[in-house]
Every structure is written in structure tokens, then in C-alpha cells.
Design a protein around this motif. Structure first.
Motif, PDB file in Angstrom:
ATOM      1  N   UNK A 392      41.948  16.632  37.864  1.00 47.66           N
ATOM      2  CA  UNK A 392      42.541  17.129  39.104  1.00 47.66           C
ATOM      3  C   UNK A 392      43.342  16.032  39.799  1.00 47.66           C
ATOM      4  N   UNK A 393      42.748  14.852  39.917  1.00 43.83           N
ATOM      5  CA  UNK A 393      43.427  13.753  40.602  1.00 43.83           C
ATOM      6  C   UNK A 393      44.678  13.317  39.852  1.00 43.83           C
ATOM      7  N   UNK A 394      44.605  13.299  38.529  1.00 44.73           N
ATOM      8  CA  UNK A 394      45.775  12.916  37.740  1.00 44.73           C
ATOM      9  C   UNK A 394      46.903  13.933  37.933  1.00 44.73           C
ATOM     10  N   UNK A 395      46.543  15.203  37.954  1.00 43.95           N
ATOM     11  CA  UNK A 395      47.551  16.247  38.178  1.00 43.95           C
ATOM     12  C   UNK A 395      48.203  16.094  39.547  1.00 43.95           C
ATOM     13  N   UNK A 396      47.376  15.844  40.580  1.00 40.90           N
ATOM     14  CA  UNK A 396      47.920  15.681  41.926  1.00 40.90           C
ATOM     15  C   UNK A 396      48.746  14.408  42.050  1.00 40.90           C
ATOM     16  N   UNK A 397      48.299  13.338  41.376  1.00 38.03           N
ATOM     17  CA  UNK A 397      49.089  12.100  41.404  1.00 38.03           C
ATOM     18  C   UNK A 397      50.436  12.298  40.722  1.00 38.03           C
ATOM     19  N   UNK A 398      50.466  13.103  39.670  1.00 38.14           N
ATOM     20  CA  UNK A 398      51.748  13.376  39.020  1.00 38.14           C
ATOM     21  C   UNK A 398      52.679  14.119  39.966  1.00 38.14           C
ATOM     22  N   UNK A 399      52.111  15.019  40.793  1.00 42.47           N
ATOM     23  CA  UNK A 399      52.942  15.694  41.788  1.00 42.47           C
ATOM     24  C   UNK A 399      53.393  14.714  42.872  1.00 42.47           C
ATOM     25  N   UNK A 400      52.511  13.753  43.201  1.00 42.66           N
ATOM     26  CA  UNK A 400      52.908  12.716  44.147  1.00 42.66           C
ATOM     27  C   UNK A 400      54.051  11.877  43.619  1.00 42.66           C
ATOM     28  N   UNK A 401      54.018  11.594  42.321  1.00 41.47           N
ATOM     29  CA  UNK A 401      55.115  10.841  41.704  1.00 41.47           C
ATOM     30  C   UNK A 401      56.412  11.651  41.775  1.00 41.47           C
ATOM     31  N   UNK A 402      56.312  12.941  41.484  1.00 41.94           N
ATOM     32  CA  UNK A 402      57.492  13.811  41.555  1.00 41.94           C
ATOM     33  C   UNK A 402      58.063  13.812  42.968  1.00 41.94           C
ATOM     34  N   UNK A 403      57.176  13.884  43.963  1.00 46.58           N
ATOM     35  CA  UNK A 403      57.647  13.879  45.345  1.00 46.58           C
ATOM     36  C   UNK A 403      58.328  12.559  45.695  1.00 46.58           C
ATOM     37  N   UNK A 404      57.743  11.436  45.216  1.00 46.53           N
ATOM     38  CA  UNK A 404      58.359  10.133  45.501  1.00 46.53           C
ATOM     39  C   UNK A 404      59.765  10.061  44.919  1.00 46.53           C
ATOM     40  N   UNK A 405      59.910  10.565  43.695  1.00 40.71           N
ATOM     41  CA  UNK A 405      61.236  10.574  43.066  1.00 40.71           C
ATOM     42  C   UNK A 405      62.182  11.496  43.831  1.00 40.71           C
ATOM     43  N   UNK A 406      61.654  12.660  44.272  1.00 43.50           N
ATOM     44  CA  UNK A 406      62.493  13.596  45.034  1.00 43.50           C
ATOM     45  C   UNK A 406      62.973  12.988  46.345  1.00 43.50           C
ATOM     46  N   UNK A 407      62.042  12.286  47.028  1.00 40.19           N
ATOM     47  CA  UNK A 407      62.414  11.641  48.289  1.00 40.19           C
ATOM     48  C   UNK A 407      63.482  10.583  48.035  1.00 40.19           C
ATOM     49  N   UNK A 408      63.282   9.803  46.970  1.00 39.19           N
ATOM     50  CA  UNK A 408      64.257   8.763  46.632  1.00 39.19           C
ATOM     51  C   UNK A 408      65.620   9.374  46.304  1.00 39.19           C
ATOM     52  N   UNK A 409      65.621  10.441  45.501  1.00 39.42           N
ATOM     53  CA  UNK A 409      66.887  11.099  45.149  1.00 39.42           C
ATOM     54  C   UNK A 409      67.556  11.705  46.368  1.00 39.42           C
ATOM     55  N   UNK A 410      66.733  12.332  47.231  1.00 42.57           N
ATOM     56  CA  UNK A 410      67.294  12.927  48.446  1.00 42.57           C
ATOM     57  C   UNK A 410      67.916  11.868  49.342  1.00 42.57           C
ATOM     58  N   UNK A 411      67.211  10.739  49.472  1.00 39.82           N
ATOM     59  CA  UNK A 411      67.736   9.650  50.300  1.00 39.82           C
ATOM     60  C   UNK A 411      69.030   9.106  49.712  1.00 39.82           C
ATOM     61  N   UNK A 412      69.045   8.939  48.379  1.00 33.72           N
ATOM     62  CA  UNK A 412      70.248   8.410  47.730  1.00 33.72           C
ATOM     63  C   UNK A 412      71.415   9.390  47.882  1.00 33.72           C
ATOM     64  N   UNK A 413      71.133  10.684  47.716  1.00 38.29           N
ATOM     65  CA  UNK A 413      72.199  11.679  47.883  1.00 38.29           C
ATOM     66  C   UNK A 413      72.685  11.734  49.323  1.00 38.29           C
ATOM     67  N   UNK A 414      71.742  11.562  50.266  1.00 36.36           N
ATOM     68  CA  UNK A 414      72.126  11.540  51.671  1.00 36.36           C
ATOM     69  C   UNK A 414      73.030  10.347  51.965  1.00 36.36           C
ATOM     70  N   UNK A 415      72.660   9.182  51.400  1.00 33.87           N
ATOM     71  CA  UNK A 415      73.496   7.994  51.588  1.00 33.87           C
ATOM     72  C   UNK A 415      74.879   8.206  50.981  1.00 33.87           C
ATOM     73  N   UNK A 416      74.906   8.809  49.781  1.00 34.97           N
ATOM     74  CA  UNK A 416      76.187   9.045  49.114  1.00 34.97           C
ATOM     75  C   UNK A 416      77.050   9.992  49.944  1.00 34.97           C
ATOM     76  N   UNK A 417      76.418  11.076  50.444  1.00 39.36           N
ATOM     77  CA  UNK A 417      77.176  12.017  51.275  1.00 39.36           C
ATOM     78  C   UNK A 417      77.661  11.348  52.555  1.00 39.36           C
TER      79      UNK A 417
END
Length: 618
Positions: A392-417
Motif C-alpha cells: 500500500x505504501x509503495x503504491x501511494x509513494x508512486x503516486x506521490x512521485x507522479x504528483x511531484x513530477x506533475x508539479x514540476x512539469x506544471x511549474x516548468x510549463x507555467x514558466x515557459x508560458x
């Protein structure tokens, strides 16, 4: 390269967290010691049992199908902990429902006070030491009607005047799918056993805390990313896992709510697992919506809802909780989800990799947990491992990793825009100025060829300076480049105005490397000339003054000034409609430096415009 480094750091953090969780889950091993039990006998007479609890793992004697141990029926052997379901004793294969007596002969170092801790023994049992009953959990019976089940964890104290003890557990099971002692039994002195109990409790609280923290993290971040549906599904998943975990550990739920019947606990357990399945289903559907409707997952939700509704609404019928019904439902769901995520991974959908890995670990851990309950996985460093918790924890941590990447991508796209928006605004100014100059040159072509040629040369110098800067790559350039641009512009205008303009730049050389938005000063100088010039000489002064960590840049002229009624409306125009002038500069200064123009003007005396930018390295 930067992105690769960030993702590597995220991956490393993910690995460290996983290792920490593994360490936390297996560290309970330091609180007890195991001695081999052979043929229902354990000799502790020469052992030091004052510091640690004793785990009574091994082969106990077992009298199948009876509550008597007087020799009328031959004793077999049964491993503890392990379900008796499917075990062959005296040529007979045991079913999940039945009765029997576990027996262990134990030789202790000395007479005195001892303790035993029993977790989940399905479904009811009586504990006796030297033929003296010291504990009853539920009521043992020979059938379902006479048995009163109980899952309450028990901690019992007793005194013995002998060194040789005979421990017997009369067990009946007519309510659960796995009969017998399916969780470890502990024995020892009071102090180490209480310490072990507290440590185990802390471990469970720690898991619940980590799970609750992950639930909050995933919920908040998904909500912030405007993925509200995913937040709800993950939150429901986490809550259902907490409920299931409180039942699996054999203590929490029944200890907190002792009034719960065995049927109620069974219903809660199975419903919590089905809620997990449905939550994962909808989470995956929201992650990969384009794959959901064309996938068996779309038709599977009906089956899951019907089965879950039946579990909730109908009484606790044995058929509903039978492995022949429940296990196929789990397997079908797990297979369909696996195929969906595998397809997303094959199509290289965003975030499919971490989700695929997390889901595979989660499913594998659930399988291992079931195997551990049925047959007790006794492998070094793994015998205490709670596979379900880890999965369970590994599954949730994988979702946490996905969220971290999403936040990073969103921030980068926001900076680019953000940078593209600034570049677009800055590029809009160029045609505005260029058209004015070309129009002036066109008008001079017939009347003053020489002046027109000089203007073309000045325009060439101006463009040469201006287009050293690439808007697509950079947002800022140095002050000296802006000053070169202003000088070229004033010289260009002086050709047209017969030298009526006087430009004074007061800026120390060491500040010229500071960065500024392109075409910030040039439009201000242009406004001074266009709106401030009346006749005679127009003096324009530009000064740069350092104040702490900021630079104050000021343009001042001695022109006509701005009428009060006009001054009130300057800067209020919509940049999206106008695209040039004061509004444009204000907008760019605000989004880049959180600054804006300060305009001071007196009619017929002149205008002063200032703004602030950060002071950067010299």
C-alpha cells in the motif's frame, strides 16, 4: 540536463523513503527471539528470557476434530502460525471449519510469573496451562450455532509453581475462512512482553500516521493541480486501507470498538477491500480516460458495484465471503487493471511507468500477504514483514512521485508560458516604433534626401543594437544594452528634429551589467519626445541609483508635462487590447519584478517616471 537531475533526485528520494519504510516494518524483529519448537516441545531451561519476548513458532501437537487430549485420538502435528485449512493430519485433509486442540510442552528456567500474548485465533478458543483454564476468548463450539466467535487480542498473566508447563488451546472455527492459529503467539516475562506490545502498537500507529500523511499529501496536491476527482479516489482508497489494516493486525478495530460482532467485522473487512478495488478502478479511469471506455474496466464497474452493494445490504451469508466468490472477483479486477496500466505504459502515456510499478508491487504484496496468512512465510528478515502494509505504501509513494513530477512539469510549463507572454509583449513594441520611423523616412524622401539617408543609417544602428537580443531565448538583457538602444533612438529622432533633443545618462559603470526588461526605457523616452516636446530644447535625463538590494531607475524631462485629468487614467488601459506603451511596461514589470511605474508630472514643468528592479551581480 536540469530536468534529468531533478527526476534523478526524485527517484532517489523515492528509494530512500521505501528503504526507511521497509526498515521500520521489519525492525520489530529486535524485540523478540525464536527458539525452534519440535514435535510440540520447547526447552527454555538454559535460556535467558528476561530481556526479550519468546515467539512460539514451530510444530505443535494437534488433536483434530476433538476437544479431548486423553489419548482417545492420535495427535498429529501442525505448524504455528498457520491456517489448518488444507493441512493433512493422520491421512485426513482438514477443512476450513472444524475443531481441535493445540498442545505445547514448555520447560521454563524457573517457576514464577509469566505472560502470553495471543492475537487473532479463529474463531474462538480456550487457553489452559497445566489443565487449568486461564483464558476464554469467545465460546468454542462444535458447530456454528454453539460457537460464539471473537477476534479480540488477548494479553494474559499467570503464575506457575512448576518448570514443566503444558499449554493447550482448544480452538473452534465455524465463522472464518482460515481456522487455527494464523498469527504468532508470544510468551515470556511481563516486562519484555509489555515492551514488545508497546513497540508493536507504535509500529501500527506509525503505519497509520504515514498512511494518513500520504492521504493528505495526495489529496491536497491533486486538488491544487485541479485533479479533484483523483483526490477523492485516492482519499477513499487510503481510508479503506486504514480500515482493512486495523482488522488485519488483529487488534485495532476490535480493541477500539469491542461491541462489534464477528459478522460485522467480516462485513467491514470485505467491504473495505472492495472499496479499495473500486477506488483504484476510478483512479485509473481518471488517469487514462481515453483507455477506460474501450477497456473491460468500463464493464467491470457494474460487477464491483453489485457485489459491494450485496456485501453491504445482505446479512453475513457464508457464500458471500467464500474464497470461491471473493478471490475470483479480486483476480478479475487485478488482471483488468494490470492490462489497462500495461497498455498505457506500452503507449507511453504520461506517468504510466511509476503507476505501473506501484500497482505491480501492490498486487504482489497482497498475494504474498494471503500466502503468509495461509502458510506463514518463514524466511530470514521476511518473517515479520507485513507485505500488505508495504504494498500500500509503495503504491501511494508512486503516486506521490507522479504528483511531484506533475508539479514540476506544471511549474516548468507555467514558466515557459510566462516567458513566452513577456517575449510576445516585447515583440509587439517593435512594429509600433518601426512603423513610425519608416513613415517619417517616407515623408522626408521627397523633401530632404540627405536627412532621410541619415535616418536610415540611424535606424540601421538602432536595429543592430536591438536585435542582438533574442526574445525567444532570453527575457532580460543588460542595462548597457538598453542604454545603447535609447542612445540610438534619440540620435535617430535628433536627425528628424534638428538636434533639439539632449540625452543625459547618469549611471555608474559597475551597475551597467544589471539586467532589465528590453524596451523599458526606450518607450518612456519616446513618450517624453512625443508628448513632452513643445519647442526649443528638450532635455531627457536617465539616472540609476542603488538603494540596498534594489536599483531605482528614473527618466525625467523638462517638457510640457501631463495634464492632471490625463495623469489619472494613464496605465489603466487593457494591455491585451493595447499592447504598447505605459500599460505594457507596467504589466511586464509587475509579472517579472513585482514593480510598476511611478509617474510624477506637473503641467508645463515636466515629467518624472521611476521604477525599481532587483540589483543583480556586478
Amino acid at each position: 540536463m536540469n530536468d534529468k537531475r531533478k527526476k534523478s533526485r526524485n527517484a532517489l528520494l523515492f528509494l530512500i523513503l521505501s528503504v526507511c519504510i521497509i526498515s521500520g516494518l521489519v525492525s520489530i524483529r529486535n524485540q523478540y527471539i525464536t527458539y525452534p519448537i519440535s514435535d510440540g516441545f520447547l526447552n527454555l531451561s538454559n535460556e535467558n528470557i528476561e530481556d526479550k519476548a519468546i515467539r512460539l513458532n514451530g510444530t505443535w501437537k494437534f488433536y483434530e476434530g476433538t476437544f479431548d487430549t486423553d489419548g482417545a485420538r492420535q495427535a498429529g502435528s501442525l505448524n504455528v502460525p498457520e491456517s489448518w485449512r488444507g493441512t493433512v493430519i493422520n491421512g485426513k485433509k482438514l477443512e476450513k471449519h472444524g475443531i481441535g486442540v493445540y498442545e505445547l510442552r514448555l520447560r521454563v528456567p524457573s517457576p514464577g510469573d509469566y505472560c502470553m500474548k495471543l492475537n487473532y485465533v479463529s474463531s474462538a478458543y480456550e487457553l489452559s496451562v497445566d489443565n487449568k483454564k486461564i483464558l476464554e476468548n469467545g465460546t468454542v463450539g462444535v458447530d456454528k450455532n454453539s460457537e460464539i466467535p471473537s477476534w479480540t487480542s488477548q494479553f494474559v498473566y499467570f503464575h506457575t509453581d512448576r518448570k514443566d508447563l503444558v499449554i493447550r488451546l482448544k480452538v473452534s472455527n465455524f465463522h472464518c475462512n482460515n481456522g487455527g492459529i494464523v498469527l504468532p503467539v508470544y510468551f515470556g516475562r511481563q516486562a519484555p512482553l509489555i515492551r514488545f506490545q508497546l513497540f508493536n502498537l507504535m509500529k501500527n500507529i506509525g503505519f497509520i500516521g504515514i498512511l494518513a500523511g500520504m492521504a493528505c499529501y495526495l489529496y491536497v496536491f491533486n486538488w491544487c493541480l485541479n485533479k479533484k476527482a483523483q483526490s477523492v479516489y485516492l482519499w477513499i482508497f487510503c481510508i479503506s486501507v486504514l480500515v482493512a489494516a486495523s482488522i488485519i493486525d488483529g487488534e485495532s478495530l476490535v480493541s477500539i470498538f469491542p461491541f462489534l460482532t464477528i459478522n460485522a467485522v467480516l462485513k467491514i473487512e470485505y467491504v473495505s477491500f472492495m472499496v479499495q478495488i473500486v477506488a483504484i478502478q476510478y483512479f485509473l479511469w481518471s488517469m487514462f480516460p481515453e483507455l477506460g471506455k474501450a477497456h473491460p474496466l468500463y464493464f467491470l464497474k457494474g460487477l464491483d458495484f453489485v457485489y459491494t452493494a450485496v456485501l453491504i445490504c445482505l446479512p453475513a451469508l457464508p457464500l458471500l465471503y467464500d474464497d470461491r466468490i471473493f478471490v475470483p472477483v479480486l483476480v478479475i479486477n487485478a488482471f483488468c487493471y494490470f492490462m489497462l496500466i500495461a497498455k498505457a505504459f506500452r503507449l507511453k502515456k504520461p506517468n504510466a511507468g511509476p503507476i505501473f510499478l506501484g500497482y505491480c508491487v501492490y498486487v504482489l504484496s497482497c498475494i504474498l500477504q494471503i500466502v503468509d496468512i495461509q502458510h506463514h512465510i518463514d524466511v530470514t528478515y521476511v518473517s515479520d514483514f507485513n507485505f500488505y502494509y508495504f504494498g500500500v505504501l509503495f503504491f501511494l509513494l508512486s503516486q506521490g512521485y507522479v504528483l511531484a513530477v506533475n508539479v514540476e512539469d506544471t511549474f516548468r510549463q507555467s514558466e515557459l508560458a510566462h516567458e513566452m507572454e513577456i517575449a510576445s509583449l516585447q515583440a509587439q513594441i517593435s512594429p509600433h516604433f518601426l512603423f513610425n520611423i519608416l513613415n517619417n523616412i517616407y515623408c522626408l524622401m521627397d523633401s530632404n534626401i540627405k536627412t532621410a539617408k541619415n535616418m536610415l543609417m540611424c535606424l540601421s544602428d538602432f536595429l543592430r543594437v536591438k536585435y542582438r537580443f533574442d526574445y525567444r531565448t532570453y527575457t532580460l538583457y543588460q542595462l548597457r544594452e538598453e542604454f545603447d538602444l535609447v542612445k540610438a533612438y534619440v540620435e535617430l529622432q535628433n536627425v528628424r528634429m534638428n538636434g533639439a533633443l539632449k540625452l543625459i545618462i547618469d549611471a555608474p559603470d559597475e551597475l551597467l551589467s544589471n539586467e532589465i526588461l528590453p524596451l523599458t526605457l526606450q518607450p518612456l523616452v519616446e513618450n517624453s519626445i512625443k508628448h513632452g516636446y513643445d519647442s526649443g530644447e528638450l532635455e531627457i535625463r536617465i539616472s540609476v541609483t542603488p538603494i540596498g538590494e534594489i536599483l531605482v531607475i528614473c527618466t525625467e524631462d523638462n517638457g510640457k508635462g501631463i495634464p492632471p485629468e490625463v495623469l489619472e487614467t494613464i496605465g489603466r488601459k487593457d494591455t491585451t487590447k493595447n499592447g504598447v506603451g505605459i500599460s505594457n511596461i507596467n504589466y511586464r514589470l509587475n509579472i517579472c519584478f513585482n514593480s510598476r511605474l511611478v509617474i510624477e508630472s506637473q503641467w508645463l514643468k515636466g515629467t518624472k517616471i521611476s521604477f525599481q528592479i532587483p540589483k543583480r551581480g556586478e
